[in-house]
Write an enzyme that holds these catalytic residues in place. Structure first.
Site, PDB file in Angstrom:
ATOM      1  N   SER A   1       0.814  -1.217   0.000  1.00 45.65           N
ATOM      2  CA  SER A   1       0.000   0.000   0.000  1.00 45.65           C
ATOM      3  C   SER A   1       0.847   1.266   0.000  1.00 45.65           C
ATOM      4  O   SER A   1       0.428   2.295  -0.530  1.00 45.65           O
ATOM      5  CB  SER A   1      -0.948   0.006   1.204  1.00 45.65           C
ATOM      6  OG  SER A   1      -0.239  -0.189   2.411  1.00 45.65           O
TER       7      SER A   1
ATOM      8  N   ASP B   1      -6.616   6.827   8.767  1.00 50.61           N
ATOM      9  CA  ASP B   1      -6.715   5.465   9.296  1.00 50.61           C
ATOM     10  C   ASP B   1      -5.663   5.176  10.371  1.00 50.61           C
ATOM     11  O   ASP B   1      -5.638   4.089  10.942  1.00 50.61           O
ATOM     12  CB  ASP B   1      -6.634   4.428   8.167  1.00 50.61           C
ATOM     13  CG  ASP B   1      -5.276   4.380   7.472  1.00 50.61           C
ATOM     14  OD1 ASP B   1      -4.327   5.028   7.940  1.00 50.61           O
ATOM     15  OD2 ASP B   1      -5.173   3.685   6.443  1.00 50.61           O
TER      16      ASP B   1
ATOM     17  N   HIS C   1      -1.555   4.243   7.529  1.00 47.70           N
ATOM     18  CA  HIS C   1      -0.821   4.650   6.331  1.00 47.70           C
ATOM     19  C   HIS C   1      -0.350   6.100   6.450  1.00 47.70           C
ATOM     20  O   HIS C   1      -0.960   6.894   7.172  1.00 47.70           O
ATOM     21  CB  HIS C   1      -1.711   4.493   5.088  1.00 47.70           C
ATOM     22  CG  HIS C   1      -2.074   3.079   4.794  1.00 47.70           C
ATOM     23  ND1 HIS C   1      -3.281   2.541   5.210  1.00 47.70           N
ATOM     24  CD2 HIS C   1      -1.411   2.097   4.152  1.00 47.70           C
ATOM     25  CE1 HIS C   1      -3.335   1.266   4.821  1.00 47.70           C
ATOM     26  NE2 HIS C   1      -2.216   0.982   4.186  1.00 47.70           N
TER      27      HIS C   1
END
Length: 201
Positions: A12, A172, A175
């Protein structure tokens, strides 16, 4: 002037999850840095959120089919979260790096981050998680070098910045935010520029 085919592989972070705009992602920021150094860059991204080292072989194959001169691999967080052993993850990384090198690419690996700074990790476990992250990253670094790649270690300074500044994380809390990607890109850029310069020599 020849085109530098720059590919970003991994998870990611390679895909830019958490950034507010596409231009804030790691790949885009580093491509701009390479252009500032005089390179004509074609950027291709192969990173997939949730990817583990086991997924690198497929990504490396896609990059080689499309054409790659310089590859950045960002991997490890999901291996750590999924309790993949360092020996297994390092072997998978080694094989992907070696495959890219055999295909004529220069490869720069960014080992697993220190997940101990993530706020969702309970306080009593952070030291343990940091130690596991460091052990995993060291295994990755050894594997990448043995495979013919280079390693960009961000160092404790970067970890300390993330630990001290919550704005470097996205909503979140896992990240990086756009600001976080800027900090990471600044830390990685000298390593990437050096590899690109060696490629052009």
């Amino acid at each position: 002037m020849s085109i530098l085919r720059f590919c970003v592989l991994g998870d990611s972070l390679a895909a830019g999850v958490g950034s507010s705009r596409p231009e804030d992602t790691l790949g885009q920021r580093l491509a701009r840095r390479l252009r500032a150094e005089g390179h004509v860059v074609r950027l291709q991204g192969y990173g997939v959120p949730g990817a583990r080292s086991a997924d690198l072989d497929r990504q490396a194959g896609a990059a080689l089919r499309d054409g790659v001169d310089l590859a950045l691999i960002v991997i490890g967080a999901n291996d750590l979260a999924g309790f993949v052993s360092p020996a297994v993850g390092a072997r998978q990384l080694h094989d992907a790096v070696a495959r890219l090198v055999r295909g004529g690419a220069r490869v720069l690996v960014v080992p697993a981050p220190d997940l101990g700074v993530v706020s969702r990790v309970p306080g009593p476990y952070r030291q343990l998680v940091s130690a596991a992250s460091g052990h995993y990253a060291n295994a990755q670094a050894d594997a990448a070098i043995r495979a013919g790649g280079a390693v960009a270690t961000a160092g404790p300074q970067l970890t300390a910045r993330f630990a001290a500044d919550t704005t470097l994380f996205s909503a979140d809390r896992f990240h990086p935010s756009s600001a976080g990607y800027a900090v990471i890109a600044d830390a990685l850029a000298p390593h990437l520029v050096a590899v690109a310069a060696d490629l052009a020599a």
